[in-house]
Design a protein around this motif. Structure first.
Motif, PDB file in Angstrom:
ATOM      1  N   LEU A 247     -32.863  -8.850  84.411  1.00  0.00           N
ATOM      2  CA  LEU A 247     -31.852  -9.038  83.462  1.00  0.00           C
ATOM      3  C   LEU A 247     -32.205 -11.073  83.100  1.00  0.00           C
ATOM      4  O   LEU A 247     -31.990 -11.133  82.012  1.00  0.00           O
ATOM      5  CB  LEU A 247     -30.584  -8.671  82.876  1.00  0.00           C
ATOM      6  N   LEU A 268     -36.631  -2.590  77.250  1.00  0.00           N
ATOM      7  CA  LEU A 268     -35.314  -2.779  78.541  1.00  0.00           C
ATOM      8  C   LEU A 268     -34.994  -0.572  78.735  1.00  0.00           C
ATOM      9  O   LEU A 268     -34.720  -0.075  78.619  1.00  0.00           O
ATOM     10  CB  LEU A 268     -34.184  -2.494  77.993  1.00  0.00           C
ATOM     11  N   LYS A 271     -35.792   1.658  76.326  1.00  0.00           N
ATOM     12  CA  LYS A 271     -35.146   1.190  74.718  1.00  0.00           C
ATOM     13  C   LYS A 271     -35.724  -0.298  74.529  1.00  0.00           C
ATOM     14  O   LYS A 271     -36.047  -1.598  74.600  1.00  0.00           O
ATOM     15  CB  LYS A 271     -33.838   0.648  74.837  1.00  0.00           C
ATOM     16  N   GLU A 288     -28.195  -6.738  74.222  1.00  0.00           N
ATOM     17  CA  GLU A 288     -28.282  -5.492  75.206  1.00  0.00           C
ATOM     18  C   GLU A 288     -28.982  -6.515  76.472  1.00  0.00           C
ATOM     19  O   GLU A 288     -28.617  -5.507  77.296  1.00  0.00           O
ATOM     20  CB  GLU A 288     -29.949  -5.558  74.505  1.00  0.00           C
ATOM     21  N   LEU A 289     -29.636  -6.858  76.787  1.00  0.00           N
ATOM     22  CA  LEU A 289     -29.731  -7.987  78.014  1.00  0.00           C
ATOM     23  C   LEU A 289     -28.480  -7.592  78.897  1.00  0.00           C
ATOM     24  O   LEU A 289     -27.937  -7.078  80.259  1.00  0.00           O
ATOM     25  CB  LEU A 289     -30.558  -9.023  78.321  1.00  0.00           C
ATOM     26  N   TYR A 292     -26.543  -3.759  79.544  1.00  0.00           N
ATOM     27  CA  TYR A 292     -26.746  -3.087  79.609  1.00  0.00           C
ATOM     28  C   TYR A 292     -26.110  -2.321  81.204  1.00  0.00           C
ATOM     29  O   TYR A 292     -25.989  -3.423  82.700  1.00  0.00           O
ATOM     30  CB  TYR A 292     -28.825  -3.261  80.479  1.00  0.00           C
ATOM     31  N   GLY A 293     -26.465  -1.351  81.083  1.00  0.00           N
ATOM     32  CA  GLY A 293     -25.083  -0.546  82.453  1.00  0.00           C
ATOM     33  C   GLY A 293     -23.326  -1.370  82.350  1.00  0.00           C
ATOM     34  O   GLY A 293     -23.054  -0.694  83.275  1.00  0.00           O
ATOM     35  N   LYS A 296     -19.681  -0.377  76.913  1.00  0.00           N
ATOM     36  CA  LYS A 296     -19.667  -1.192  75.665  1.00  0.00           C
ATOM     37  C   LYS A 296     -18.705  -0.471  74.474  1.00  0.00           C
ATOM     38  O   LYS A 296     -18.793   0.510  73.888  1.00  0.00           O
ATOM     39  CB  LYS A 296     -21.368  -0.634  75.404  1.00  0.00           C
TER      40      LYS A 296
END
Length: 297
Positions: A247, A268, A271, A288-289, A292-293, A296
């Motif tokens: 990332l 990603l 995605k 988004e980076l 990620y994980g 949200k």
């Protein structure tokens, strides 16, 4: 508004009590005069202290961009709606993230109308972070007592992954030796396809001047050559040993390709974001980076 006794205030109160007891036991008029002066002084101090914290409004401006393990700055803006200035104001700021909490103290020596201070932040990890103002207090005027206000003012922002340099991939299909090599004008020369966001120092011949009259902002012409062989940043294929390294390397590539004005997209782990350019596109991919994980919220 709440009150906290300082060390100097404790000593002052203790002296006042001793003189009061002595005056009551001895009936000495001089001691009664001293007691009244001390109590009057304490009362006036309280009146000025309360007035000092009235009529204050506070705003937080989060960092425009923040990267993990990199210094960034937020802005604390304090407004005073009173006639007289406010003095020696201290603002307690807390940075909360998945890594933990950190507190900082910001001092405003005087606030007449509006005053701003920068808050140095050093986020430790990517993801959401929240900047909170939890308390505004002041020892004014005599530091005998500290009056303070509990504040619930927050600003949530995204911390992007720490950029880690990675060699730029080769783009053999377009005949360029390295990604980022551009034609002479740097932004294509083929068929007109539409408009795109303005980039500083772009050639004058690519500026779409009519957009300034219609939109009140400059736009650039998007040319056909610009859309040939766009780059896709394949996060899964990056050489990093861990997810965080991949990332971070992807973040570096986003910043690099944007600076080179080379269209790029993102894959990603399935995605996909189609290739484009511009600050909004960059922000979308970096977000988004960063998330990620992560939760949200």
């Amino acid at each position: 508004m709440k009150l906290r006794l300082t060390k100097a205030g404790f000593i002052y109160a203790l002296i006042t009590i001793v003189i009061g007891v002595a005056a009551a036991n001895t009936g000495n008029n001089l001691l009664f005069v001293m007691l009244s002066l001390l109590l009057s002084f304490m009362w006036l101090s309280g009146v000025f202290a309360r007035y000092n914290l009235k009529g204050l409004t506070l705003e937080i401006e989060p960092p425009s961009s923040a990267f993990a393990e990199k210094e960034t700055f937020a802005t604390i803006r304090l407004s005073n709606k009173k006639r007289l200035p406010a003095f020696i104001l201290k603002v307690r700021v807390r940075l909360e993230s998945s890594y933990g909490e950190e507190e900082t103290l910001i001092v405003f020596p005087q606030v007449k109308d509006v005053s701003e201070r920068l808050v140095l932040l050093f986020p430790k990890t990517r993801g959401y972070a929240t900047l909170k103002v939890v308390q505004v207090f002041s020892p004014f005027p005599l530091a005998l007592f500290v009056r303070y206000l509990e504040v619930k003012k927050t600003a949530k922002f995204v911390v992007y992954p720490k950029p880690i340099p990675v060699p730029l991939p080769l783009d053999k299909s377009s005949g360029r030796k390295k990604v980022g090599e551009r034609p002479k004008d740097g932004l294509g020369s083929g068929e007109f396809l539409g408009l795109r966001e303005y980039i500083a120092f772009a050639p004058r011949k690519l500026i779409h001047w009519k957009s300034l009259a219609k939109r009140d902002e400059l736009m650039l012409k998007k040319l056909a050559e610009e859309t040939e062989n766009p780059l896709m940043i394949e996060v899964e294929r990056l050489p990093g040993k861990s997810l965080e390294e991949k990332l971070s390397q992807a973040t570096f590539l986003v910043l690099k390709f944007e600076s080179l004005s080379f269209p790029y997209g993102l894959n990603l782990f399935g995605k996909k974001i189609p290739p484009s350019l511009g600050s909004m596109h960059q922000k979308r991919i970096l977000t988004e980076l960063a998330l990620y994980g992560k939760e949200k919220a």
